[in-house]
Design an enzyme around this catalytic site. Structure first.
Site, PDB file in Angstrom:
ATOM      1  N   HIS A  90      -0.439 -17.419  43.711  1.00  0.00           N
ATOM      2  CA  HIS A  90       0.193 -17.392  45.038  1.00  0.00           C
ATOM      3  C   HIS A  90      -0.400 -16.282  45.882  1.00  0.00           C
ATOM      4  O   HIS A  90      -0.780 -15.222  45.368  1.00  0.00           O
ATOM      5  CB  HIS A  90       1.723 -17.262  44.945  1.00  0.00           C
ATOM      6  N   ASP A 121       1.177 -15.087  48.812  1.00  0.00           N
ATOM      7  CA  ASP A 121       2.176 -14.272  49.504  1.00  0.00           C
ATOM      8  C   ASP A 121       2.514 -13.047  48.661  1.00  0.00           C
ATOM      9  O   ASP A 121       2.297 -13.032  47.438  1.00  0.00           O
ATOM     10  CB  ASP A 121       3.434 -15.076  49.798  1.00  0.00           C
ATOM     11  N   ASP A 135      -0.313  -8.692  42.111  1.00  0.00           N
ATOM     12  CA  ASP A 135       0.658  -9.783  42.233  1.00  0.00           C
ATOM     13  C   ASP A 135       0.611 -10.390  43.631  1.00  0.00           C
ATOM     14  O   ASP A 135       1.290  -9.892  44.521  1.00  0.00           O
ATOM     15  CB  ASP A 135       2.051  -9.250  41.901  1.00  0.00           C
ATOM     16  N   GLU A 161       6.048 -17.890  46.794  1.00  0.00           N
ATOM     17  CA  GLU A 161       6.579 -17.591  45.468  1.00  0.00           C
ATOM     18  C   GLU A 161       7.511 -16.398  45.502  1.00  0.00           C
ATOM     19  O   GLU A 161       8.547 -16.381  44.823  1.00  0.00           O
ATOM     20  CB  GLU A 161       5.434 -17.343  44.481  1.00  0.00           C
ATOM     21  N   GLU A 162       7.163 -15.388  46.300  1.00  0.00           N
ATOM     22  CA  GLU A 162       7.995 -14.184  46.355  1.00  0.00           C
ATOM     23  C   GLU A 162       9.313 -14.432  47.087  1.00  0.00           C
ATOM     24  O   GLU A 162      10.184 -13.567  47.098  1.00  0.00           O
ATOM     25  CB  GLU A 162       7.224 -13.042  47.029  1.00  0.00           C
ATOM     26  N   HIS A 169       5.780  -5.409  42.568  1.00  0.00           N
ATOM     27  CA  HIS A 169       6.924  -5.315  43.476  1.00  0.00           C
ATOM     28  C   HIS A 169       7.275  -3.865  43.801  1.00  0.00           C
ATOM     29  O   HIS A 169       8.219  -3.623  44.557  1.00  0.00           O
ATOM     30  CB  HIS A 169       8.180  -6.002  42.911  1.00  0.00           C
TER      31      HIS A 169
END
Length: 448
Positions: free
Chosen positions: A89, A91, A122, A153-154, A419
């Site tokens: 992903h 995003d 990520d 996805e996030e 994150h």
């Protein structure tokens, strides 16, 4: 191509792959923030252009109604060869405060062999792992490849089901490789075979029709925020175990980790205790965990001497593999209702953050090929491991393509801080991850 030729091609490709990764990191594709919607579209177009340059026969930027832009690119399978869906992903998470980063989050910066930046690990590293492999093969991989790069996805992949339904024929495959996980160490590859699930609720407590003076009425009259805190304090027992009854708890034979290293990776302050009992891997991957993610209450510098009539909080519950999401959400709601004191009125509203826990069967041709490929690339055998996070779309992929084997891999490590502040990618491990996936495609071609 022989393994030696593949290794040489990957080594030659890595400098350009890193440069393109840095370009992607510079795009703040935070789909969860409406202010960055255009940046997310720009990110998708950048990925699409990289796919075209990597020799894709077809490239499309697609989106479901109201959803983020995703990229679907295809390299048709040679006769008699399988098709592999490569997922990542583009995003990324919000930064958590640009001023807290050692270097600007969207200006990729190398320090001590790691590339720092939001999305560096990520999951733009996953995006570039796939593209670097395809470029190392000169745009002619030994198997069919469908590159599927998601854009939300996030945010919990809310329109993924619609995308899979609308583009089912394009995405049909024999093997799915999801590059959105991590390894236990930079030189130890992992195949992720279980993930925790996730549910959340919003709990609201009401005690008064309006705020009242805390001096005139305090004592016989309570306040909603204190009542809420009592309920939230009941979520753990004295050992820090989740106190919600009826939840699934499981374990594994994974060896324990060094607590000092674990504490350092997490950034625990001196004297802060770990919650719960048992091994760290069991607590992180195979047992439930509960956290209060936010509370609506006056800021300290805006507080007044009044008893608050209402207060609310969002509570998140991670679920062990094997748990039922609906049953767990009910258990959390009933627990909170039962522990709000003093006859306060309580309302619990189910949240939208729902992810099923995952347990993957780690047998089959693709897993056998992956174990050989990863061991050759990393110099160490691949381990099977669980991770404590949730990837909501994996069950959806398994339901949509029931005949496909699903492999979950990645190029994060315990120091990547996904994150978090100062997210980073270990660059040597990135190279090993690219080589491992290149070997995997060759092994799948030989196996079918």
């Amino acid at each position: 191509m022989s393994d030696q030729q593949i290794a040489a091609a990957v080594a030659a490709e890595l400098p350009a792959a890193r440069a393109d990764l840095e370009h992607l990191v510079r795009i703040p594709s935070i789909w969860a923030d409406p202010a960055h919607a255009q940046n997310t579209r720009r990110s998708a177009e950048a990925v699409a252009e990289l796919a075209r340059a990597a020799g894709a026969a077809s490239v499309r930027v697609v989106a479901a109604d109201g959803g983020a832009p995703a990229v679907i690119a295809r390299w048709p399978a040679p006769e008699g060869r399988p098709t592999v869906l490569l997922y990542a992903h583009h995003d990324v998470q919000p930064t958590g405060g640009d001023e807290r980063w050692t270097s600007p989050p969207f200006e990729p910066t190398e320090r001590d062999g790691r590339l720092y930046g939001r999305g560096a690990a990520d999951d733009k590293a996953g995006v570039m792992t796939h593209l670097a492999v395809l470029r190392a093969y000169g745009g002619r991989p030994p198997v069919g490849v469908t590159l599927f790069i998601e854009g939300e996805e996030e945010s919990g992949s809310p329109t993924l089901t619609a995308l899979l339904r609308e583009h089912h024929a394009e995405l049909a495959c024999d093997v799915i490789v999801i590059a959105d996980a991590a390894n236990p160490a930079v030189d130890v590859p992992a195949l992720t075979t279980s993930l925790r699930g996730l549910v959340d609720v919003v709990v609201e407590v009401a005690m008064l029709e309006r705020p009242v003076h805390s001096g005139v009425y305090g004592g016989p009259v309570g306040d909603a925020l204190t009542a809420l805190c009592v309920a939230l304090g009941s979520l753990h027992d004295e050992k820090g175990e989740v106190a919600i009854p009826g939840l699934v708890r499981s374990g594994s034979d994974a060896p324990d980790v060094d607590e000092t290293t674990f504490r350092a990776d997490v950034g625990l302050l001196n004297g802060v205790e770990l919650l719960g009992t048992g091994t760290v891997p069991d607590r992180v991957c195979y047992r439930p965990a509960v956290a209060v993610l936010g509370i609506d209450a006056p800021r300290v510098d805006e507080a007044a001497n009044v008893l608050l009539p209402r207060a609310r909080a969002m509570v998140s519950l991670r679920l062990a593999p094997g748990e039922d999401t609906a049953a767990a959400q009910r258990a959390l709601s009933e627990h909170l209702k039962a522990h709000v004191p003093w006859g306060a009125q309580v309302t619990v509203t189910p949240g939208t953050g729902v992810a099923e826990p995952v347990s993957l069967e780690s047998t089959g041709t693709a897993y056998d090929a992956a174990r050989r490929a990863f061991a050759a690339a990393y110099g160490n055998p691949a381990v099977e491991m669980g991770i404590g996070g949730s990837i909501p779309f994996i069950p959806e992929f398994a339901r949509t393509f029931p005949g496909a084997e699903v492999l979950v891999t990645g190029v994060g490590d315990p120091a990547s801080r996904w994150h978090g502040i100062d997210e980073s990618l270990h660059l040597v491990m990135f190279g090993r991850g690219v080589l491992a996936e290149a070997y995997l495609l060759a092994a799948l071609a030989r196996a079918r």
